[in-house]
Scaffold this motif. Structure first.
Motif: not given
Length: 268
Positions: A27-34, A48-57, A64-72
């Motif tokens: 849930x806390x990946x390196x920001x460079x990775x995102x 078009x890319x569609x993604x949703x949260x898994x348990x590891x996220x 969760x790991x997709x905070x920036x992705x969710x904002x974008x």
């Protein structure tokens, strides 16, 4: 593996790529990775890319790991990136798609294509371990594409493409990407799919060691097109020969297994 999915989408004439959760391993990946992930998606605006949260996220505290992705996604800064952190019924080219992130599974009384991330009753985490979830698909009009389980399989109402590469040592090969076609007819969605075998980028291999002879299964390191990495399971108190590990940098994890439990070591 995402670049492979992009290339395959273009080859098959589709412009939609679905990432079935566990986008990252924590849930806390390196920001460079995102950032690199989003830059790759932005560099392919025809997909078009569609993604949703898994348990590891995600964590139980809501992080969760997709905070920036969710904002974008919500701000449409990168218009071809779509992220779902809550259950959402979306229309894609007029087709109803229900996105269901990990931990929040339910069905609707209508026809749609479901995109989720959970185990289901009757599925298998591995060849010997059954999924503990008791969830069953009740709405027979609405098939699901599921993440969470690493091995490709099919159960009543759902298809699991599995991960595109080995995540854990000993996971069965081959691995796949999945191409699916869904059709809405009156009050029912039907789906066809093909599993497309992927050449591995690497192999993760378990070796059970009972004697020194078993160590010979791992040869001294030589560069290969598809590298092999090994995990050794050793009897408690077992001593490896001198220089064994220095000659085998591709042994990256080993653990002692015995009556008193297990202990693990790795190079990292």
């Amino acid at each position: 593996s995402i670049q492979r999915a992009i290339d395959l989408a273009r080859e098959l004439g589709t412009n939609n790529v679905f990432l079935t959760g566990d986008i990252t391993h924590t849930s806390s990946p390196r920001q460079e990775t995102i950032a690199r992930l989003l830059m790759l998606m932005a560099a392919n605006p025809d997909i078009n890319f569609y993604m949703w949260l898994g348990n590891h996220d995600q964590q139980s505290r809501g992080r969760h790991s997709l905070v920036i992705g969710d904002f974008i996604s919500k701000s449409k800064i990168i218009p071809n990136v779509h992220v779902y952190v809550e259950p959402t019924l979306e229309k894609i080219n007029g087709f109803p798609v229900l996105f269901m992130p990990y931990g929040k599974f339910y069905e609707l009384d209508s026809a749609y294509l479901g995109m989720g991330h959970t185990g289901l009753a009757g599925t298998m985490y591995s060849e010997t371990q059954a999924a503990h979830e008791k969830i069953k698909i009740e709405n027979t009009r609405s098939p699901w594409v599921m993440g969470h389980i690493h091995q490709a399989q099919q159960t009543k109402g759902a298809v699991y493409p599995g991960t595109a590469y080995q995540v854990d040592f000993g996971e069965k090969l081959p691995k796949y990407l999945m191409h699916f076609r869904a059709k809405l007819t009156r009050d029912r969605v039907t789906m066809e799919h093909d599993l497309i075998e992927q050449e591995p980028l690497f192999r993760l291999i378990n070796v059970v060691v009972k004697s020194e002879d078993d160590l010979n299964a791992v040869k001294p390191f030589k560069p290969r097109k598809i590298p092999d990495f090994y995990k050794l399971q050793l009897p408690r108190g077992f001593k490896m020969p001198p220089k064994y590990l220095s000659e085998r940098p591709h042994v990256i994890f080993w653990e002692a297994v015995g009556a008193k439990g297990e202990s693990g070591r790795s190079r990292g």
